[in-house]
Design a protein around this motif. Sequence first.
Motif, PDB file in Angstrom:
ATOM      1  N   MET A   1       0.845  -1.172   0.000  1.00  0.00           N
ATOM      2  CA  MET A   1       0.000   0.000   0.000  1.00  0.00           C
ATOM      3  C   MET A   1       0.894   1.240   0.000  1.00  0.00           C
ATOM      4  SD  MET A   1      -3.457  -1.208   0.723  1.00  0.00           S
ATOM      5  CE  MET A   1      -4.138   0.352   0.966  1.00  0.00           C
ATOM      6  N   LEU A   2       0.341   2.326  -0.488  1.00  0.00           N
ATOM      7  CA  LEU A   2       1.104   3.556  -0.621  1.00  0.00           C
ATOM      8  C   LEU A   2       1.624   4.070   0.712  1.00  0.00           C
ATOM      9  CD1 LEU A   2       2.187   5.565  -2.639  1.00  0.00           C
ATOM     10  CD2 LEU A   2       0.095   6.873  -2.397  1.00  0.00           C
ATOM     11  N   GLN A   3       0.900   3.867   1.789  1.00  0.00           N
ATOM     12  CA  GLN A   3       1.368   4.383   3.072  1.00  0.00           C
ATOM     13  C   GLN A   3       2.628   3.651   3.548  1.00  0.00           C
ATOM     14  OE1 GLN A   3      -1.768   2.946   2.879  1.00  0.00           O
ATOM     15  NE2 GLN A   3      -1.992   1.437   4.497  1.00  0.00           N
ATOM     16  N   ASP A   4       2.946   2.486   2.951  1.00  0.00           N
ATOM     17  CA  ASP A   4       4.150   1.737   3.306  1.00  0.00           C
ATOM     18  C   ASP A   4       5.383   2.220   2.556  1.00  0.00           C
ATOM     19  OD1 ASP A   4       2.585   0.137   4.968  1.00  0.00           O
ATOM     20  OD2 ASP A   4       2.141  -1.256   3.341  1.00  0.00           O
ATOM     21  N   VAL A   5       5.204   3.113   1.593  1.00  0.00           N
ATOM     22  CA  VAL A   5       6.303   3.600   0.766  1.00  0.00           C
ATOM     23  C   VAL A   5       6.842   4.896   1.358  1.00  0.00           C
ATOM     24  CG1 VAL A   5       6.938   4.395  -1.551  1.00  0.00           C
ATOM     25  CG2 VAL A   5       5.288   2.541  -1.276  1.00  0.00           C
TER      26      VAL A   5
ATOM     27  N   PRO B   1       8.114   8.563   1.684  1.00  0.00           N
ATOM     28  CA  PRO B   1       7.608   9.735   0.950  1.00  0.00           C
ATOM     29  C   PRO B   1       8.447  10.127  -0.269  1.00  0.00           C
ATOM     30  CG  PRO B   1       7.525  10.155   3.300  1.00  0.00           C
ATOM     31  CD  PRO B   1       8.238   8.836   3.125  1.00  0.00           C
ATOM     32  N   GLU B   2       9.764  10.044  -0.156  1.00  0.00           N
ATOM     33  CA  GLU B   2      10.620  10.457  -1.272  1.00  0.00           C
ATOM     34  C   GLU B   2      10.589   9.482  -2.449  1.00  0.00           C
ATOM     35  OE1 GLU B   2      13.403   8.461   1.770  1.00  0.00           O
ATOM     36  OE2 GLU B   2      11.627   9.713   1.827  1.00  0.00           O
ATOM     37  N   LEU B   3       9.989   8.323  -2.266  1.00  0.00           N
ATOM     38  CA  LEU B   3       9.917   7.324  -3.336  1.00  0.00           C
ATOM     39  C   LEU B   3       8.540   7.203  -3.971  1.00  0.00           C
ATOM     40  CD1 LEU B   3      11.986   4.476  -1.649  1.00  0.00           C
ATOM     41  CD2 LEU B   3      12.786   6.203  -3.259  1.00  0.00           C
ATOM     42  N   LYS B   4       7.552   7.884  -3.437  1.00  0.00           N
ATOM     43  CA  LYS B   4       6.172   7.712  -3.898  1.00  0.00           C
ATOM     44  C   LYS B   4       5.968   8.059  -5.370  1.00  0.00           C
ATOM     45  CE  LYS B   4       3.908   7.872   0.524  1.00  0.00           C
ATOM     46  NZ  LYS B   4       2.949   8.486   1.405  1.00  0.00           N
ATOM     47  N   ASN B   5       6.751   8.992  -5.914  1.00  0.00           N
ATOM     48  CA  ASN B   5       6.607   9.352  -7.325  1.00  0.00           C
ATOM     49  C   ASN B   5       7.119   8.258  -8.261  1.00  0.00           C
ATOM     50  OD1 ASN B   5       5.452  11.826  -6.769  1.00  0.00           O
ATOM     51  ND2 ASN B   5       7.402  12.886  -6.728  1.00  0.00           N
ATOM     52  N   PHE B   6       7.809   7.262  -7.722  1.00  0.00           N
ATOM     53  CA  PHE B   6       8.410   6.213  -8.543  1.00  0.00           C
ATOM     54  C   PHE B   6       7.717   4.868  -8.393  1.00  0.00           C
ATOM     55  CE2 PHE B   6      11.611   9.331  -7.334  1.00  0.00           C
ATOM     56  CZ  PHE B   6      11.997   9.782  -8.585  1.00  0.00           C
ATOM     57  N   VAL B   7       6.579   4.851  -7.730  1.00  0.00           N
ATOM     58  CA  VAL B   7       5.846   3.614  -7.463  1.00  0.00           C
ATOM     59  C   VAL B   7       4.628   3.537  -8.379  1.00  0.00           C
ATOM     60  CG1 VAL B   7       4.542   2.355  -5.712  1.00  0.00           C
ATOM     61  CG2 VAL B   7       6.622   3.568  -5.075  1.00  0.00           C
ATOM     62  N   LEU B   8       4.403   2.364  -8.955  1.00  0.00           N
ATOM     63  CA  LEU B   8       3.218   2.146  -9.788  1.00  0.00           C
ATOM     64  C   LEU B   8       2.069   1.681  -8.905  1.00  0.00           C
ATOM     65  CD1 LEU B   8       4.857   0.218 -12.752  1.00  0.00           C
ATOM     66  CD2 LEU B   8       4.107   2.593 -12.718  1.00  0.00           C
ATOM     67  N   LEU B   9       0.958   2.401  -8.984  1.00  0.00           N
ATOM     68  CA  LEU B   9      -0.207   2.051  -8.176  1.00  0.00           C
ATOM     69  C   LEU B   9      -1.397   1.715  -9.054  1.00  0.00           C
ATOM     70  CD1 LEU B   9      -0.045   4.834  -5.468  1.00  0.00           C
ATOM     71  CD2 LEU B   9       0.651   2.463  -5.235  1.00  0.00           C
ATOM     72  N   ASP B  10      -2.162   0.715  -8.642  1.00  0.00           N
ATOM     73  CA  ASP B  10      -3.416   0.392  -9.306  1.00  0.00           C
ATOM     74  C   ASP B  10      -4.403   1.518  -9.007  1.00  0.00           C
ATOM     75  OD1 ASP B  10      -6.298  -0.999  -8.938  1.00  0.00           O
ATOM     76  OD2 ASP B  10      -5.139  -1.989 -10.519  1.00  0.00           O
ATOM     77  N   SER B  11      -5.037   2.050 -10.042  1.00  0.00           N
ATOM     78  CA  SER B  11      -5.904   3.216  -9.878  1.00  0.00           C
ATOM     79  C   SER B  11      -7.165   2.922  -9.069  1.00  0.00           C
ATOM     80  CB  SER B  11      -6.288   3.792 -11.243  1.00  0.00           C
ATOM     81  OG  SER B  11      -6.952   2.816 -12.006  1.00  0.00           O
ATOM     82  N   THR B  12      -7.616   1.666  -9.045  1.00  0.00           N
ATOM     83  CA  THR B  12      -8.847   1.371  -8.303  1.00  0.00           C
ATOM     84  C   THR B  12      -8.579   0.922  -6.869  1.00  0.00           C
ATOM     85  OG1 THR B  12      -8.892  -0.855  -9.233  1.00  0.00           O
ATOM     86  CG2 THR B  12     -10.196   0.825 -10.342  1.00  0.00           C
ATOM     87  N   SER B  13      -7.569   0.067  -6.673  1.00  0.00           N
ATOM     88  CA  SER B  13      -7.329  -0.477  -5.327  1.00  0.00           C
ATOM     89  C   SER B  13      -6.330   0.341  -4.522  1.00  0.00           C
ATOM     90  CB  SER B  13      -6.827  -1.918  -5.430  1.00  0.00           C
ATOM     91  OG  SER B  13      -5.525  -1.943  -5.994  1.00  0.00           O
ATOM     92  N   GLY B  14      -5.470   1.095  -5.224  1.00  0.00           N
ATOM     93  CA  GLY B  14      -4.427   1.844  -4.523  1.00  0.00           C
ATOM     94  C   GLY B  14      -3.238   0.988  -4.131  1.00  0.00           C
ATOM     95  N   LEU B  15      -3.224  -0.287  -4.558  1.00  0.00           N
ATOM     96  CA  LEU B  15      -2.125  -1.194  -4.242  1.00  0.00           C
ATOM     97  C   LEU B  15      -0.994  -1.048  -5.254  1.00  0.00           C
ATOM     98  CD1 LEU B  15      -4.171  -4.407  -3.394  1.00  0.00           C
ATOM     99  CD2 LEU B  15      -3.156  -2.776  -1.793  1.00  0.00           C
TER     100      LEU B  15
END
Length: 101
Positions: free
Chosen positions: A1-5, A7-21
């Motif tokens: 989940m995004l909250q586990d990433v 902050p400085e790396l969040k722009n480089f993570v691919l997230l599913d648009s519906t689940s947020g995973l």
Amino acid sequence: MLQDVRPELKNFVLLDSTSGLIRYPSRQEVLSSRLVLSTCAGCLDLKNLMTGVEDFTGFDYVLVDEAAQATIPETACSYGMGSPAAVVALFGDHKQLGPMI
């Protein structure tokens, strides 16, 4: 989940648009990227994703961080993502723990 990433790396993570995973990249995303990051274990999934792509011969550079902690099969999977002429570099230090089996 995004909250586990971090902050400085969040722009480089691919997230599913519906689940947020966090999700795997598509073939097109891999082919159009200048840099692809993966864990040693994730290389197998990446290898399977790229199987059958005619113009993909592998990456030009394969860098394995924390190499002293990886087992031989884990690093071999990473090597397999390189092109025949790939530069492979292992990074680690003498104070790292050994591989966990």
